[in-house]
Design a protein around this motif. Structure first.
Motif, PDB file in Angstrom:
ATOM      1  N   LEU A 260       0.816  -1.214   0.000  1.00 53.05           N
ATOM      2  CA  LEU A 260       0.000   0.000   0.000  1.00 53.05           C
ATOM      3  C   LEU A 260       0.848   1.261   0.000  1.00 53.05           C
ATOM      4  O   LEU A 260       0.479   2.266  -0.611  1.00 53.05           O
ATOM      5  N   VAL A 261       2.006   1.218   0.676  1.00 52.24           N
ATOM      6  CA  VAL A 261       2.921   2.372   0.607  1.00 52.24           C
ATOM      7  C   VAL A 261       3.390   2.579  -0.837  1.00 52.24           C
ATOM      8  O   VAL A 261       3.456   3.708  -1.332  1.00 52.24           O
ATOM      9  N   LEU A 262       3.689   1.485  -1.525  1.00 54.58           N
ATOM     10  CA  LEU A 262       4.114   1.579  -2.926  1.00 54.58           C
ATOM     11  C   LEU A 262       2.977   2.067  -3.822  1.00 54.58           C
ATOM     12  O   LEU A 262       3.159   2.968  -4.644  1.00 54.58           O
ATOM     13  N   LEU A 263       1.791   1.478  -3.667  1.00 57.07           N
ATOM     14  CA  LEU A 263       0.657   1.840  -4.522  1.00 57.07           C
ATOM     15  C   LEU A 263       0.225   3.286  -4.319  1.00 57.07           C
ATOM     16  O   LEU A 263      -0.215   3.950  -5.258  1.00 57.07           O
ATOM     17  N   SER A 264       0.347   3.767  -3.087  1.00 56.95           N
ATOM     18  CA  SER A 264      -0.079   5.140  -2.775  1.00 56.95           C
ATOM     19  C   SER A 264       1.029   6.149  -3.005  1.00 56.95           C
ATOM     20  O   SER A 264       0.841   7.338  -2.744  1.00 56.95           O
ATOM     21  N   GLN A 265       2.192   5.655  -3.464  1.00 59.68           N
ATOM     22  CA  GLN A 265       3.362   6.513  -3.692  1.00 59.68           C
ATOM     23  C   GLN A 265       3.752   7.260  -2.419  1.00 59.68           C
ATOM     24  O   GLN A 265       4.045   8.449  -2.431  1.00 59.68           O
ATOM     25  N   GLY A 266       3.726   6.516  -1.311  1.00 64.05           N
ATOM     26  CA  GLY A 266       4.196   7.067  -0.047  1.00 64.05           C
ATOM     27  C   GLY A 266       3.217   7.957   0.682  1.00 64.05           C
ATOM     28  O   GLY A 266       3.633   8.867   1.412  1.00 64.05           O
ATOM     29  N   ALA A 267       1.915   7.692   0.537  1.00 61.88           N
ATOM     30  CA  ALA A 267       0.910   8.488   1.256  1.00 61.88           C
ATOM     31  C   ALA A 267       1.129   8.381   2.756  1.00 61.88           C
ATOM     32  O   ALA A 267       1.438   7.309   3.288  1.00 61.88           O
ATOM     33  N   ALA A 268       0.950   9.505   3.459  1.00 59.36           N
ATOM     34  CA  ALA A 268       1.274   9.558   4.886  1.00 59.36           C
ATOM     35  C   ALA A 268       0.470   8.555   5.702  1.00 59.36           C
ATOM     36  O   ALA A 268       1.006   7.911   6.614  1.00 59.36           O
ATOM     37  N   ASP A 269      -0.828   8.376   5.394  1.00 60.89           N
ATOM     38  CA  ASP A 269      -1.627   7.473   6.210  1.00 60.89           C
ATOM     39  C   ASP A 269      -1.194   6.017   6.035  1.00 60.89           C
ATOM     40  O   ASP A 269      -1.279   5.219   6.981  1.00 60.89           O
ATOM     41  N   GLU A 270      -0.707   5.674   4.837  1.00 56.04           N
ATOM     42  CA  GLU A 270      -0.221   4.303   4.639  1.00 56.04           C
ATOM     43  C   GLU A 270       1.101   4.083   5.358  1.00 56.04           C
ATOM     44  O   GLU A 270       1.357   2.986   5.879  1.00 56.04           O
ATOM     45  N   ILE A 271       1.938   5.107   5.410  1.00 63.70           N
ATOM     46  CA  ILE A 271       3.186   4.999   6.181  1.00 63.70           C
ATOM     47  C   ILE A 271       2.870   4.854   7.672  1.00 63.70           C
ATOM     48  O   ILE A 271       3.477   4.042   8.375  1.00 63.70           O
TER      49      ILE A 271
END
Length: 256
Positions: free
Chosen positions: A194-205
């Motif tokens: 999900l971090v990869l798919l979201s291109q590092g979105a803060a909530d996924e981190i």
């Protein structure tokens, strides 16, 4: 992004020896029998897809084991002929597009359907319920079943979902299943995706950091939560997370 291929690549996290091309060929084969049979209207295209997928191939919604993680892996859905709304919609999209139809995913809150478009118009269909054609009133009824009347239909809920958004929603479903089952190692795999798919979105981190903490990877957990707080300093949970970060740093220091 080819949604079917990307979905199978996600499944490779669970099935490293998965033969992706073999499953893509199966989708191609199903679509081959539909070419020239879709008609000119969205209703006729839906009828042809429904006949193939639900009558001939026997796909169905898995109502008995809805939270079985296999419902979220496209290879399992194709093998077992059962799945949840988003993965059955993925099959519908993949076969429909290969047969020449315009099929898009539509991510209603709590439920996933598809839109089939032709020059004569467009219509919504629900692959989880045998490809039933939906009106906006039907969509509201489904929302009422899930949310008890607290969510009202809005035009933006019917916007098409790009492939990345469909895949992201599928992986989030998997992450929720693994977290509930306390399968933290698999949860971490999905969090990484999900971090990869979201291109590092803060909530996924942030969510990855929480999974790291469950695995007692304290330094990694602290780093992710620090990144989240730095990106969203006004978040409601920011102060709580700062305290959590200090606790994690203390635990990491004790280990070393």
């Amino acid at each position: 992004m080819d949604l079917a291929r990307a979905s199978l690549l996600v499944a490779c996290e669970e099935y490293p020896q998965l033969e992706v091309d073999r499953y893509l060929e199966r989708l191609d084969s199903m679509a081959e029998g539909l070419r020239g049979q879709l008609g000119d209207s969205p209703q006729s295209a839906i009828a042809a897809l429904n006949r193939l997928l639900f009558e001939e191939e026997g796909f169905r919604g898995n109502t008995r084991e809805y939270y079985d993680p296999r419902n979220s892996f496209l290879n399992d859905v194709l093998d077992r002929r059962t799945g949840i709304p988003i993965t059955l919609s993925t099959v519908y999209i993949a076969v429909g597009r290969r047969a020449g139809a315009s099929v898009e995913g539509v991510g209603l809150p709590g439920h996933f359907v598809v839109r089939v478009s032709t020059p004569a118009g467009e219509a919504l269909a629900d692959p989880f319920h045998g490809g039933a054609v939906l009106t906006p009133e039907d969509c509201q009824e489904r929302l009422d079943r899930i949310y008890g009347g607290r969510v009202r239909m809005a035009a933006d809920m019917l916007a098409p979902c790009p492939a990345r958004a469909v895949l992201t929603r599928t992986v989030r479903n998997l992450k929720a299943i693994y977290i509930k089952a306390e399968d933290h190692e698999r949860a971490l795999r999905t969090a990484e995706l999900l971090v990869l798919l979201s291109q590092g979105a803060a909530d996924e981190i942030r969510d990855r950091g929480i999974v790291y903490a469950s695995l007692e990877c304290y330094a990694l957990a602290a780093a992710d939560l620090e990144a989240y707080v730095a990106a969203t300093p006004q978040a409601p949970e920011a102060d709580q997370l700062r305290a959590k970060i200090a606790e994690l740093r203390h635990k990491a220091a004790r280990i070393h």
